[in-house]
Design a protein around this motif. Structure first.
Motif, PDB file in Angstrom:
ATOM      1  N   GLU A 141       0.836  -1.195   0.000  1.00 26.20           N
ATOM      2  CA  GLU A 141       0.000   0.000   0.000  1.00 26.20           C
ATOM      3  C   GLU A 141       0.872   1.246   0.000  1.00 26.20           C
ATOM      4  O   GLU A 141       1.852   1.355   0.736  1.00 26.20           O
ATOM      5  N   VAL A 142       0.492   2.186  -0.853  1.00 23.28           N
ATOM      6  CA  VAL A 142       1.252   3.431  -0.969  1.00 23.28           C
ATOM      7  C   VAL A 142       1.022   4.261   0.284  1.00 23.28           C
ATOM      8  O   VAL A 142      -0.113   4.524   0.687  1.00 23.28           O
ATOM      9  N   ARG A 143       2.109   4.685   0.904  1.00 26.11           N
ATOM     10  CA  ARG A 143       2.031   5.428   2.155  1.00 26.11           C
ATOM     11  C   ARG A 143       2.023   6.925   1.906  1.00 26.11           C
ATOM     12  O   ARG A 143       2.384   7.394   0.824  1.00 26.11           O
ATOM     13  N   THR A 144       1.600   7.650   2.915  1.00 27.00           N
ATOM     14  CA  THR A 144       1.578   9.101   2.811  1.00 27.00           C
ATOM     15  C   THR A 144       2.953   9.710   3.071  1.00 27.00           C
ATOM     16  O   THR A 144       3.245  10.804   2.607  1.00 27.00           O
ATOM     17  N   PRO A 155       3.624   8.169  -2.838  1.00 32.15           N
ATOM     18  CA  PRO A 155       2.846   8.658  -3.981  1.00 32.15           C
ATOM     19  C   PRO A 155       3.753   9.190  -5.083  1.00 32.15           C
ATOM     20  O   PRO A 155       4.772   9.831  -4.821  1.00 32.15           O
ATOM     21  N   GLY A 156       3.378   8.913  -6.304  1.00 36.77           N
ATOM     22  CA  GLY A 156       4.168   9.386  -7.428  1.00 36.77           C
ATOM     23  C   GLY A 156       4.108   8.432  -8.597  1.00 36.77           C
ATOM     24  O   GLY A 156       3.151   7.661  -8.762  1.00 36.77           O
ATOM     25  N   THR A 157       5.137   8.476  -9.405  1.00 38.21           N
ATOM     26  CA  THR A 157       5.212   7.669 -10.623  1.00 38.21           C
ATOM     27  C   THR A 157       5.870   6.328 -10.333  1.00 38.21           C
ATOM     28  O   THR A 157       6.836   6.251  -9.571  1.00 38.21           O
ATOM     29  N   TYR A 158       5.340   5.288 -10.963  1.00 39.77           N
ATOM     30  CA  TYR A 158       5.905   3.949 -10.855  1.00 39.77           C
ATOM     31  C   TYR A 158       6.181   3.419 -12.260  1.00 39.77           C
ATOM     32  O   TYR A 158       5.448   3.719 -13.205  1.00 39.77           O
ATOM     33  N   TYR A 159       7.262   2.641 -12.360  1.00 37.31           N
ATOM     34  CA  TYR A 159       7.699   2.114 -13.649  1.00 37.31           C
ATOM     35  C   TYR A 159       7.563   0.595 -13.650  1.00 37.31           C
ATOM     36  O   TYR A 159       7.929  -0.077 -12.680  1.00 37.31           O
ATOM     37  N   VAL A 160       7.069   0.063 -14.768  1.00 39.85           N
ATOM     38  CA  VAL A 160       6.970  -1.376 -14.983  1.00 39.85           C
ATOM     39  C   VAL A 160       7.997  -1.767 -16.037  1.00 39.85           C
ATOM     40  O   VAL A 160       8.047  -1.162 -17.119  1.00 39.85           O
ATOM     41  N   ARG A 161       8.830  -2.751 -15.705  1.00 42.02           N
ATOM     42  CA  ARG A 161       9.830  -3.240 -16.662  1.00 42.02           C
ATOM     43  C   ARG A 161       9.604  -4.716 -16.930  1.00 42.02           C
ATOM     44  O   ARG A 161       9.569  -5.532 -16.006  1.00 42.02           O
TER      45      ARG A 161
END
Length: 289
Positions: A141-144, A155-161
């Motif tokens: 879970e993304v934390r504050t 929170p922010g951008t995530y990359y899938v490779r």
């Protein structure tokens, strides 16, 4: 002239209809959205973090790939969400493959830190009879907010490779396809209270720390009366002349010590030994009468 006047009258006649909002022609549907209103699937993938294809919320990807390439996508996640990535890799025809293939999926955050998967199959291997592979990864879970030393998802951008980790050499370059789906459950209302709030972005701003550059400037070096002699463009000349003088002095001193010892020089043939007196005789000889 009459033709021009009639065209102007026709244009004036259409002004009331346009002002009332009457459509002049039916609008064509947007190519980036489907009939249900969801974004159309992306048909491209990046080859690095910098060229990753951004996916909007609810947008999937359907991409033709080449075996052996690195594929990158990017998506956004907010606090309270638990992102999940699901992929379907359609392999090339079994008759064209020469052995098993292993594919892997990884997820990185905005700082390019690899995030751990709490569930899912990150690596899958298929033999020549396998036509498709299923890969998925469920993040935490993304934390504050989080401590600076921790690797918690923020929170922010995530990359899938997506990449091929093991495949026969002849199979590299074979054509295939990939379907990607990103889902997220939860929202900000479901976020656990952490007692803090993220107030800075994951990536520092460009030029950060410029205001402290003057405060961190090194102290000026202490100067002496001889500082200018051995600094600057002509310092090497001073060192060269000084070194040559010391070498000459050492040569003269060495020659004086080795060729001229202390005291007077001896005679050329040495000192004459003392002679014996008239009554001197050697042992073993008798004196004549």
């Amino acid at each position: 002239m009459r033709t021009t006047f009639r065209g102007a009258l026709a244009a004036l006649a259409l002004l009331p209809a346009l002002a009332l909002g009457a459509p002049a022609a039916s609008a064509a549907p947007s190519p980036s959205a489907t009939a249900s209103g969801t974004p159309a699937p992306a048909t491209k993938a990046g080859t690095s973090f910098l060229t990753a294809v951004n996916l909007s919320p609810g947008q999937d990807a359907n991409v033709a790939v080449s075996t052996g390439d690195y594929l990158y996508w990017a998506f956004g996640a907010s606090e309270g969400q638990t992102p999940a990535v699901k992929l379907t890799v359609n392999l090339a025809a079994g008759a064209d493959r020469h052995g098993p293939q292993t594919w892997s999926v990884e997820v990185f955050d905005g700082l390019r830190r690899r995030q751990a998967c709490t569930a899912g199959t990150q690596n899958a291997t298929g033999d020549q009879n396998t036509t498709a592979l299923q890969l998925d990864c469920t993040l935490r879970e993304v934390r504050t907010w989080a401590e600076p030393w921790s690797g918690d998802p923020l929170p922010g951008t995530y990359y899938v490779r997506l990449s091929v980790t093991d495949a026969p050499q002849p199979d590299l370059g074979l054509a295939g396809s990939v379907q990607l789906h990103v889902a997220a459950k939860g929202n900000a209302d479901n976020a656990q209270p952490e007692g803090g709030e993220l107030k800075a972005p994951l990536v520092p701003p460009v030029g950060g720390g410029a205001s402290t550059a003057k405060a961190a400037a090194p102290a000026a070096a202490e100067e002496h009366w001889y500082t200018g002699w051995f600094s600057g463009w002509n310092s090497r000349w001073y060192w060269t002349i000084g070194g040559g003088f010391l070498a000459a002095l050492a040569g003269v001193l060495g020659y004086h010590l080795t060729r001229h010892p202390r005291g007077h020089r001896p005679a050329r043939y040495g000192a004459v030994p003392p002679q014996s007196g008239p009554h001197h005789h050697h042992e073993g000889y008798a004196e004549r009468p």
